[in-house]
Design a protein around this motif. Structure first.
Motif, PDB file in Angstrom:
ATOM      1  N   TRP A   1      31.499 -57.349 -18.030  1.00 36.60           N
ATOM      2  CA  TRP A   1      32.736 -58.076 -17.743  1.00 36.60           C
ATOM      3  C   TRP A   1      32.893 -58.306 -16.240  1.00 36.60           C
ATOM      4  O   TRP A   1      33.368 -59.363 -15.811  1.00 36.60           O
ATOM      5  N   LEU A   2      32.477 -57.336 -15.454  1.00 36.07           N
ATOM      6  CA  LEU A   2      32.581 -57.493 -14.005  1.00 36.07           C
ATOM      7  C   LEU A   2      31.626 -58.574 -13.501  1.00 36.07           C
ATOM      8  O   LEU A   2      31.945 -59.307 -12.558  1.00 36.07           O
ATOM      9  N   ILE A   3      30.462 -58.701 -14.136  1.00 31.78           N
ATOM     10  CA  ILE A   3      29.543 -59.790 -13.781  1.00 31.78           C
ATOM     11  C   ILE A   3      30.212 -61.139 -14.029  1.00 31.78           C
ATOM     12  O   ILE A   3      30.122 -62.065 -13.210  1.00 31.78           O
ATOM     13  N   ILE A   4      30.903 -61.252 -15.158  1.00 32.28           N
ATOM     14  CA  ILE A   4      31.608 -62.493 -15.484  1.00 32.28           C
ATOM     15  C   ILE A   4      32.693 -62.779 -14.438  1.00 32.28           C
ATOM     16  O   ILE A   4      32.843 -63.918 -13.964  1.00 32.28           O
ATOM     17  N   LEU A   5      33.446 -61.754 -14.063  1.00 28.65           N
ATOM     18  CA  LEU A   5      34.519 -61.935 -13.084  1.00 28.65           C
ATOM     19  C   LEU A   5      33.966 -62.332 -11.715  1.00 28.65           C
ATOM     20  O   LEU A   5      34.540 -63.190 -11.029  1.00 28.65           O
ATOM     21  N   LEU A   6      32.859 -61.723 -11.319  1.00 28.35           N
ATOM     22  CA  LEU A   6      32.250 -62.098 -10.044  1.00 28.35           C
ATOM     23  C   LEU A   6      31.722 -63.529 -10.092  1.00 28.35           C
ATOM     24  O   LEU A   6      31.773 -64.258  -9.091  1.00 28.35           O
ATOM     25  N   GLY A   7      31.216 -63.931 -11.249  1.00 27.63           N
ATOM     26  CA  GLY A   7      30.794 -65.319 -11.405  1.00 27.63           C
ATOM     27  C   GLY A   7      31.967 -66.272 -11.250  1.00 27.63           C
ATOM     28  O   GLY A   7      31.859 -67.311 -10.580  1.00 27.63           O
ATOM     29  N   PHE A   8      33.101 -65.916 -11.850  1.00 30.79           N
ATOM     30  CA  PHE A   8      34.302 -66.742 -11.728  1.00 30.79           C
ATOM     31  C   PHE A   8      34.757 -66.814 -10.269  1.00 30.79           C
ATOM     32  O   PHE A   8      35.160 -67.875  -9.778  1.00 30.79           O
TER      33      PHE A   8
ATOM     34  N   TRP B   1      27.683 -76.166  -3.565  1.00 34.94           N
ATOM     35  CA  TRP B   1      27.197 -76.275  -4.944  1.00 34.94           C
ATOM     36  C   TRP B   1      26.377 -75.061  -5.362  1.00 34.94           C
ATOM     37  O   TRP B   1      26.334 -74.714  -6.549  1.00 34.94           O
ATOM     38  N   ASN B   2      25.762 -74.417  -4.404  1.00 32.78           N
ATOM     39  CA  ASN B   2      25.018 -73.199  -4.723  1.00 32.78           C
ATOM     40  C   ASN B   2      25.940 -72.145  -5.321  1.00 32.78           C
ATOM     41  O   ASN B   2      25.611 -71.512  -6.336  1.00 32.78           O
ATOM     42  N   ASP B   3      27.102 -71.954  -4.701  1.00 33.09           N
ATOM     43  CA  ASP B   3      28.021 -70.936  -5.195  1.00 33.09           C
ATOM     44  C   ASP B   3      28.597 -71.311  -6.556  1.00 33.09           C
ATOM     45  O   ASP B   3      28.761 -70.450  -7.433  1.00 33.09           O
ATOM     46  N   ILE B   4      28.903 -72.574  -6.742  1.00 31.06           N
ATOM     47  CA  ILE B   4      29.448 -73.007  -8.034  1.00 31.06           C
ATOM     48  C   ILE B   4      28.414 -72.819  -9.144  1.00 31.06           C
ATOM     49  O   ILE B   4      28.711 -72.264 -10.212  1.00 31.06           O
ATOM     50  N   ILE B   5      27.191 -73.254  -8.900  1.00 30.60           N
ATOM     51  CA  ILE B   5      26.140 -73.138  -9.920  1.00 30.60           C
ATOM     52  C   ILE B   5      25.827 -71.667 -10.209  1.00 30.60           C
ATOM     53  O   ILE B   5      25.729 -71.257 -11.372  1.00 30.60           O
ATOM     54  N   CYS B   6      25.686 -70.878  -9.145  1.00 30.31           N
ATOM     55  CA  CYS B   6      25.397 -69.450  -9.346  1.00 30.31           C
ATOM     56  C   CYS B   6      26.541 -68.767 -10.086  1.00 30.31           C
ATOM     57  O   CYS B   6      26.316 -67.894 -10.932  1.00 30.31           O
ATOM     58  N   GLY B   7      27.768 -69.167  -9.768  1.00 30.76           N
ATOM     59  CA  GLY B   7      28.918 -68.587 -10.453  1.00 30.76           C
ATOM     60  C   GLY B   7      28.897 -68.876 -11.945  1.00 30.76           C
ATOM     61  O   GLY B   7      29.124 -67.981 -12.772  1.00 30.76           O
ATOM     62  N   PHE B   8      28.608 -70.121 -12.310  1.00 29.76           N
ATOM     63  CA  PHE B   8      28.542 -70.470 -13.731  1.00 29.76           C
ATOM     64  C   PHE B   8      27.396 -69.731 -14.426  1.00 29.76           C
ATOM     65  O   PHE B   8      27.535 -69.281 -15.574  1.00 29.76           O
ATOM     66  N   LEU B   9      26.267 -69.599 -13.750  1.00 30.64           N
ATOM     67  CA  LEU B   9      25.146 -68.861 -14.339  1.00 30.64           C
ATOM     68  C   LEU B   9      25.526 -67.408 -14.606  1.00 30.64           C
ATOM     69  O   LEU B   9      25.187 -66.848 -15.658  1.00 30.64           O
ATOM     70  N   LEU B  10      26.232 -66.804 -13.666  1.00 26.49           N
ATOM     71  CA  LEU B  10      26.655 -65.415 -13.862  1.00 26.49           C
ATOM     72  C   LEU B  10      27.646 -65.302 -15.014  1.00 26.49           C
ATOM     73  O   LEU B  10      27.593 -64.337 -15.801  1.00 26.49           O
TER      74      LEU B  10
ATOM     75  N   ILE C   1      27.814 -67.292 -17.634  1.00 25.76           N
ATOM     76  CA  ILE C   1      27.095 -67.540 -18.891  1.00 25.76           C
ATOM     77  C   ILE C   1      26.263 -66.329 -19.293  1.00 25.76           C
ATOM     78  O   ILE C   1      26.355 -65.828 -20.426  1.00 25.76           O
ATOM     79  N   PHE C   2      25.456 -65.841 -18.362  1.00 24.00           N
ATOM     80  CA  PHE C   2      24.554 -64.747 -18.722  1.00 24.00           C
ATOM     81  C   PHE C   2      25.274 -63.402 -18.748  1.00 24.00           C
ATOM     82  O   PHE C   2      24.832 -62.473 -19.420  1.00 24.00           O
ATOM     83  N   GLY C   3      26.383 -63.292 -18.017  1.00 25.85           N
ATOM     84  CA  GLY C   3      27.215 -62.106 -18.167  1.00 25.85           C
ATOM     85  C   GLY C   3      27.835 -62.056 -19.552  1.00 25.85           C
ATOM     86  O   GLY C   3      27.905 -60.999 -20.185  1.00 25.85           O
ATOM     87  N   TRP C   4      28.265 -63.219 -20.042  1.00 23.15           N
ATOM     88  CA  TRP C   4      28.834 -63.297 -21.394  1.00 23.15           C
ATOM     89  C   TRP C   4      27.776 -62.956 -22.441  1.00 23.15           C
ATOM     90  O   TRP C   4      28.039 -62.210 -23.386  1.00 23.15           O
TER      91      TRP C   4
ATOM     92  N   ARG D   1      19.876 -57.778 -24.944  1.00 18.48           N
ATOM     93  CA  ARG D   1      19.585 -59.079 -24.351  1.00 18.48           C
ATOM     94  C   ARG D   1      19.115 -58.876 -22.910  1.00 18.48           C
ATOM     95  O   ARG D   1      19.804 -59.231 -21.946  1.00 18.48           O
ATOM     96  N   PRO D   2      17.948 -58.286 -22.745  1.00 18.60           N
ATOM     97  CA  PRO D   2      17.468 -57.956 -21.392  1.00 18.60           C
ATOM     98  C   PRO D   2      17.209 -59.181 -20.526  1.00 18.60           C
ATOM     99  O   PRO D   2      17.384 -59.122 -19.306  1.00 18.60           O
ATOM    100  N   ILE D   3      16.788 -60.295 -21.152  1.00 19.76           N
ATOM    101  CA  ILE D   3      16.495 -61.493 -20.352  1.00 19.76           C
ATOM    102  C   ILE D   3      17.751 -61.982 -19.644  1.00 19.76           C
ATOM    103  O   ILE D   3      17.708 -62.395 -18.475  1.00 19.76           O
ATOM    104  N   SER D   4      18.885 -61.920 -20.325  1.00 21.77           N
ATOM    105  CA  SER D   4      20.144 -62.346 -19.705  1.00 21.77           C
ATOM    106  C   SER D   4      20.472 -61.481 -18.494  1.00 21.77           C
ATOM    107  O   SER D   4      20.940 -61.982 -17.457  1.00 21.77           O
ATOM    108  N   MET D   5      20.219 -60.182 -18.619  1.00 21.52           N
ATOM    109  CA  MET D   5      20.487 -59.284 -17.492  1.00 21.52           C
ATOM    110  C   MET D   5      19.554 -59.579 -16.320  1.00 21.52           C
ATOM    111  O   MET D   5      19.971 -59.560 -15.157  1.00 21.52           O
TER     112      MET D   5
END
Length: 507
Positions: A61-68, A105-114, A116-119, A126-130
């Protein structure tokens, strides 16, 4: 199996008390003690993985929040405000507008990736997501350096979030899915007298890595333009001249910021894995060894070359090199222990690819009863410190050689010889190399390296006589220092520890 699974789920264990990797390791270890390695089947390991995942759910959940947070950062703060210009009028390979847009755009894209894969990581197994999230964290540390982050907020935000993501993906919960294949066994390498991967052994590396990060970050902040002045307590504006030199500007990135990046990974990798990582994580020990030993030597040699190439000294550059230098002998033993395990695994006929990436079975059962407990540091600091430097001893011969090397470095200044003259170059280079070789050779496992001082001492004794700008007295001193260094290279000095298969090379 069914009865045992139900009992395991009801018994207070990792599911009720554990929160991080050490608990997972302890759970498997305790299970194996009672049932043997063969008693832990795939289904039981998967159950343990789910229990561990439940207790570390906050991580994902913290990964998701940091992505946001990363997504909204460019929308909240003006990335184009107060654009910093690199020091010394350095020309960059991209424009200011490109720097802003790329980081935006780097921060926006990286944030969305975090996000998605945090979720996705909220679901167990799901080790690949981590790992994807982890590599996003790694990239967040690289991006501000490569693209010259236009202001200090972007640099700090990305690097700190990146460090947190790395910690949340592979440090706090442990390697993704490692519970499913982790092999318990010996803590001390066969034939060794201590464990080179124990927490006290790694604690000192973590501390040195952090100190190196602090120093390099200060130098990098000046080169990136976030700090308008680089203070030097001994050499005046020499640090500024070094950081703005052609040597420094020849690189496409800030060498100070890149050094901070390297120290960041050294600091983080000190935390990775269990005290048996020399056996369970050969890949990690290999990469850590590469980061510390060859890349560390490159860093030291670049600092050594500064008075020769630039004609100036830099106090904080010397400090950064001084922090890196003891890390090299302190890391060699873990690399050798890992190499010994790989050699023994090959002789046993194990799949080397599998052993390298997932570890191998132990060759004997033992416990590390010698290393001090890191928790005792506040009460028994000396005991913990002694445990942290096992494998490194300081023979009087190498200590004197180190002092003589440092003395040789500063002898030209004592005689008023220009720092840009050839005699000064000879004394600076040979003195620094004698110091480096002597300190590294304090590592018992690489004690043979002291013989390099024979060549360096010979060079210091002979080379100055072939230069026209040298002083006769300085030349004589060079002969004296060189001959003493040569003589001191022959005694091996005390060896306190045992190193298994490597003992025959400790000469």
């Amino acid at each position: 199996m069914g009865d045992h699974s139900e009992k395991s789920a009801e018994t207070p264990g990792m599911g009720s008390r554990g929160v991080t990797r050490p608990m997972a390791e302890k759970e498997i270890k305790d299970h194996n003690k009672g049932h043997g390695e063969g008693g832990m089947d795939k289904e039981q390991r998967m159950q343990m993985l789910k229990m561990h995942h439940k207790q570390t759910l906050w991580v994902y959940w913290l990964i998701i929040l940091l992505g946001f947070w990363l997504v909204i950062a460019p929308l909240t703060f003006d990335y184009g405000n107060s654009i910093a210009q690199p020091s010394g009028g350095r020309s960059l390979w991209l424009s200011d507008a490109m720097r802003v847009n790329i980081m935006y755009w780097n921060d926006i894209i990286c944030g969305f990736l975090l996000m998605i894969f945090g979720w996705r990581s909220l679901t167990p197994n799901r080790p690949i997501s981590m790992w994807v999230a982890c590599f996003v964290g790694i990239w967040l540390n690289f991006a501000p350096v490569i693209f010259w982050a236009p202001n200090a907020f972007i640099y700090n935000n990305d690097t700190l979030v990146g460090v947190l993501i790395i910690a949340l993906t592979i440090l706090i919960p442990g390697m993704p899915n490692m519970i499913t294949y982790m092999k318990m066994g010996s803590s001390v390498p066969p034939g060794w007298s201590y464990n080179p991967s124990s927490w006290p052994q790694r604690w000192i590396m973590i501390v040195l890595g952090f100190l190196g990060w602090v120093v390099s970050r200060y130098l990098g902040s000046f080169q990136l333009g976030y700090n308008g002045f680089a203070w030097d307590p001994f050499f005046g504006e020499s640090t500024i001249k070094v950081l703005n030199s052609k040597m420094s500007h020849s690189l496409p990135v800030s060498d100070g910021a890149f050094g901070a990046l390297a120290y960041t990974f050294e600091f983080l990798m000190g935390w990775m894995g269990s005290p048996t990582r020399w056996r369970t994580m050969p890949w990690m020990v290999t990469f850590f060894g590469i980061l510390v030993i060859p890349l560390g030597l490159v860093h030291i040699f670049l600092v050594i070359s500064q008075p020769i190439v630039v004609g100036e000294w830099c106090t904080f550059c010397l400090l950064a090199a001084g922090i890196m230098l003891p890390m090299i002998p302190l890391e060699f033993d873990e690399v050798i222990a890992m190499g010994q395990h790989m050699v023994q695994a090959r002789r046993r006929g194990d799949n080397m690819w599998h052993v390298f990436w997932k570890g191998g079975k132990a060759f004997e059962e033992n416990e590390d009863t010698r290393s001090a407990d890191l928790m005792d540091l506040p009460n028994k600091p000396m005991a913990v410190f002694k445990s942290s430097v096992w494998g490194v001893s300081v023979p009087w011969t190498l200590l004197i050689s180190t002092i003589l090397g440092i003395t040789a470095m500063f002898m030209p200044a004592a005689f008023g010889i220009s720092i840009e003259s050839m005699p000064a170059h000879i004394f600076h280079l040979t003195g620094a190399l004698i110091t480096v070789v002597s300190v590294i050779s304090m590592g018992e496992i690489v004690r043979l390296g002291r013989y390099i001082n024979i060549l360096l001492g010979l060079g210091l004794a002979v080379a100055p006589w072939f230069t026209s700008a040298s002083e006769i007295t300085l030349n004589i001193i060079g002969v004296g220092i060189g001959l003493v260094v040569i003589l001191l290279a022959f005694p091996r000095g005390v060896i306190k520890e045992k190193y298994g298969l490597w003992d025959k090379y400790v000469k």
